[in-house]
Design a protein around this motif. Structure first.
Motif, PDB file in Angstrom:
ATOM      1  N   UNK A 136       0.824  -1.198   0.000  1.00 17.75           N
ATOM      2  CA  UNK A 136       0.000   0.000   0.000  1.00 17.75           C
ATOM      3  C   UNK A 136       0.865   1.257   0.000  1.00 17.75           C
ATOM      4  N   UNK A 137       1.957   1.227   0.737  1.00 19.15           N
ATOM      5  CA  UNK A 137       2.861   2.386   0.752  1.00 19.15           C
ATOM      6  C   UNK A 137       3.502   2.586  -0.613  1.00 19.15           C
ATOM      7  N   UNK A 138       3.969   1.498  -1.225  1.00 18.47           N
ATOM      8  CA  UNK A 138       4.516   1.605  -2.578  1.00 18.47           C
ATOM      9  C   UNK A 138       3.479   2.193  -3.526  1.00 18.47           C
ATOM     10  N   UNK A 139       2.240   1.683  -3.441  1.00 23.02           N
ATOM     11  CA  UNK A 139       1.181   2.153  -4.338  1.00 23.02           C
ATOM     12  C   UNK A 139       0.888   3.627  -4.089  1.00 23.02           C
ATOM     13  N   UNK A 140       0.798   4.041  -2.822  1.00 22.51           N
ATOM     14  CA  UNK A 140       0.508   5.436  -2.521  1.00 22.51           C
ATOM     15  C   UNK A 140       1.579   6.365  -3.076  1.00 22.51           C
ATOM     16  N   UNK A 141       2.822   5.974  -2.940  1.00 24.88           N
ATOM     17  CA  UNK A 141       3.929   6.774  -3.458  1.00 24.88           C
ATOM     18  C   UNK A 141       3.827   6.906  -4.985  1.00 24.88           C
ATOM     19  N   UNK A 142       3.609   5.781  -5.648  1.00 30.35           N
ATOM     20  CA  UNK A 142       3.484   5.800  -7.111  1.00 30.35           C
ATOM     21  C   UNK A 142       2.233   6.564  -7.529  1.00 30.35           C
ATOM     22  N   UNK A 171      -4.881   7.148 -11.703  1.00 35.47           N
ATOM     23  CA  UNK A 171      -3.611   7.045 -10.978  1.00 35.47           C
ATOM     24  C   UNK A 171      -3.555   5.845 -10.037  1.00 35.47           C
ATOM     25  N   UNK A 172      -4.666   5.469  -9.441  1.00 36.34           N
ATOM     26  CA  UNK A 172      -4.627   4.325  -8.517  1.00 36.34           C
ATOM     27  C   UNK A 172      -4.345   3.022  -9.267  1.00 36.34           C
ATOM     28  N   UNK A 173      -5.090   2.765 -10.318  1.00 33.73           N
ATOM     29  CA  UNK A 173      -4.887   1.530 -11.091  1.00 33.73           C
ATOM     30  C   UNK A 173      -3.509   1.531 -11.742  1.00 33.73           C
ATOM     31  N   UNK A 174      -3.091   2.663 -12.267  1.00 35.25           N
ATOM     32  CA  UNK A 174      -1.783   2.757 -12.898  1.00 35.25           C
ATOM     33  C   UNK A 174      -0.667   2.559 -11.870  1.00 35.25           C
ATOM     34  N   UNK A 175      -0.891   3.037 -10.655  1.00 35.81           N
ATOM     35  CA  UNK A 175       0.107   2.837  -9.592  1.00 35.81           C
ATOM     36  C   UNK A 175       0.256   1.351  -9.277  1.00 35.81           C
ATOM     37  N   UNK A 176      -0.843   0.621  -9.272  1.00 33.03           N
ATOM     38  CA  UNK A 176      -0.783  -0.834  -9.029  1.00 33.03           C
ATOM     39  C   UNK A 176       0.076  -1.515 -10.097  1.00 33.03           C
ATOM     40  N   UNK A 177      -0.128  -1.135 -11.340  1.00 37.08           N
ATOM     41  CA  UNK A 177       0.647  -1.714 -12.441  1.00 37.08           C
ATOM     42  C   UNK A 177       2.114  -1.315 -12.316  1.00 37.08           C
ATOM     43  N   UNK A 178       2.361  -0.051 -12.015  1.00 39.85           N
ATOM     44  CA  UNK A 178       3.729   0.439 -11.884  1.00 39.85           C
ATOM     45  C   UNK A 178       4.466  -0.296 -10.777  1.00 39.85           C
ATOM     46  N   UNK A 179       3.822  -0.437  -9.620  1.00 39.20           N
ATOM     47  CA  UNK A 179       4.458  -1.107  -8.484  1.00 39.20           C
ATOM     48  C   UNK A 179       4.753  -2.562  -8.822  1.00 39.20           C
ATOM     49  N   UNK A 195       5.399  -3.777 -11.736  1.00 44.35           N
ATOM     50  CA  UNK A 195       6.562  -3.780 -12.634  1.00 44.35           C
ATOM     51  C   UNK A 195       7.846  -3.490 -11.858  1.00 44.35           C
ATOM     52  N   UNK A 196       7.804  -2.518 -10.968  1.00 44.35           N
ATOM     53  CA  UNK A 196       8.985  -2.167 -10.183  1.00 44.35           C
ATOM     54  C   UNK A 196       9.444  -3.349  -9.326  1.00 44.35           C
ATOM     55  N   UNK A 197       8.506  -3.991  -8.658  1.00 47.27           N
ATOM     56  CA  UNK A 197       8.844  -5.143  -7.827  1.00 47.27           C
ATOM     57  C   UNK A 197       9.481  -6.240  -8.677  1.00 47.27           C
ATOM     58  N   UNK A 198       8.932  -6.466  -9.860  1.00 52.14           N
ATOM     59  CA  UNK A 198       9.500  -7.469 -10.755  1.00 52.14           C
ATOM     60  C   UNK A 198      10.910  -7.115 -11.201  1.00 52.14           C
ATOM     61  N   UNK A 199      11.138  -5.858 -11.533  1.00 52.36           N
ATOM     62  CA  UNK A 199      12.475  -5.426 -11.948  1.00 52.36           C
ATOM     63  C   UNK A 199      13.491  -5.590 -10.818  1.00 52.36           C
ATOM     64  N   UNK A 241      15.395   2.285 -15.908  1.00 54.61           N
ATOM     65  CA  UNK A 241      14.872   3.627 -16.199  1.00 54.61           C
ATOM     66  C   UNK A 241      14.102   3.633 -17.515  1.00 54.61           C
ATOM     67  N   UNK A 242      14.671   3.031 -18.537  1.00 57.34           N
ATOM     68  CA  UNK A 242      14.006   3.007 -19.851  1.00 57.34           C
ATOM     69  C   UNK A 242      12.680   2.242 -19.773  1.00 57.34           C
ATOM     70  N   UNK A 243      12.685   1.094 -19.110  1.00 53.28           N
ATOM     71  CA  UNK A 243      11.473   0.276 -19.020  1.00 53.28           C
ATOM     72  C   UNK A 243      10.378   0.986 -18.228  1.00 53.28           C
ATOM     73  N   UNK A 244      10.749   1.615 -17.122  1.00 51.07           N
ATOM     74  CA  UNK A 244       9.743   2.307 -16.312  1.00 51.07           C
ATOM     75  C   UNK A 244       9.232   3.566 -16.997  1.00 51.07           C
ATOM     76  N   UNK A 245      10.110   4.284 -17.678  1.00 46.28           N
ATOM     77  CA  UNK A 245       9.659   5.459 -18.438  1.00 46.28           C
ATOM     78  C   UNK A 245       8.686   5.054 -19.542  1.00 46.28           C
ATOM     79  N   UNK A 246       8.995   3.982 -20.227  1.00 49.79           N
ATOM     80  CA  UNK A 246       8.110   3.487 -21.282  1.00 49.79           C
ATOM     81  C   UNK A 246       6.758   3.062 -20.693  1.00 49.79           C
ATOM     82  N   UNK A 247       6.789   2.386 -19.565  1.00 45.85           N
ATOM     83  CA  UNK A 247       5.547   1.972 -18.917  1.00 45.85           C
ATOM     84  C   UNK A 247       4.703   3.171 -18.532  1.00 45.85           C
ATOM     85  N   UNK A 248       5.293   4.148 -17.869  1.00 45.33           N
ATOM     86  CA  UNK A 248       4.554   5.323 -17.433  1.00 45.33           C
ATOM     87  C   UNK A 248       3.996   6.081 -18.642  1.00 45.33           C
ATOM     88  N   UNK A 249       4.797   6.214 -19.679  1.00 42.19           N
ATOM     89  CA  UNK A 249       4.325   6.903 -20.890  1.00 42.19           C
ATOM     90  C   UNK A 249       3.096   6.201 -21.462  1.00 42.19           C
TER      91      UNK A 249
END
Length: 182
Positions: A119-125, A137-145, A147-151, A168-176
């Motif tokens: 939840x803290x990771x998700x809130x930050x994202x 932003x909430x659903x996208x944060x779940x996806x981002x977290x 991906x980050x955990x997997x990386x 950095x490249x993978x996360x930037x592409x994901x966020x975009x």
């Protein structure tokens, strides 16, 4: 707590004993057993310690970026740089975190700690993605977290010298793609 996390990182939860923690920490066995009557109490305290540390660092990172004009690239740079440093200096602690995730999958008593962590990771994202104009932003944060955990897990399991650049490249592409920018 650090000694317990190092043991978890090296040997898993099964490696944690009062004696092993006392030896690792350089303290008496009596001191460890006095403060942590059972092995489960010791493990839960170590996981809570790791959670509090991670929560504080993630919140500080989010707040540090919040005060500036938000830029996705600066956020990703700061986040990846933070984890590059963490994984090089505290790999065993992060491995212990993944052990906690597995323990939560097997035993319900670890789930509240791990749920708070996620939840803290998700809130930050979510804060960062909201500032980046994410339409959800909430659903996208779940996806981002996720991906980050997997990386991070991949880097711990199979370290690569190119991790910083690739993450950095993978996360930037994901966020975009999440916020609709190309």
């Amino acid at each position: 707590m650090q000694a317990t996390l190092r043991i978890i990182g090296r040997h898993g939860l099964d490696g944690v004993t009062h004696r092993a923690v006392a030896t690792q920490a350089g303290v008496s066995l009596g001191a460890v057993t006095h403060h942590f009557g059972t092995r489960d109490v010791l493990i839960e305290a170590a996981l809570q310690f790791a959670l509090a540390r991670e929560v504080g660092r993630l919140r500080a990172l989010a707040l540090g970026l919040q005060g500036k004009a938000f830029e996705v690239e600066a956020w990703i740079d700061a986040l990846v740089d933070f984890y590059v440093s963490e994984l090089s200096q505290e790999a065993e602690t992060h491995i212990a975190c993944y052990e906690a995730f597995l323990a939560a999958a097997r035993q319900e008593r670890y789930r509240p700690v791990v749920a708070e962590w996620f939840d803290t990771w998700r809130q930050s994202a979510e804060l960062a993605l909201k500032a980046a104009k994410s339409p959800n932003s909430r659903r996208h944060a779940e996806v981002f977290v996720s991906a980050l955990i997997g990386l991070l897990f991949r880097q711990l399991a199979t370290p690569r010298a190119s991790f910083r650049r690739e993450a950095k490249a993978e996360l930037l592409e994901l966020v975009a793609s999440l916020i609709g920018r190309k």
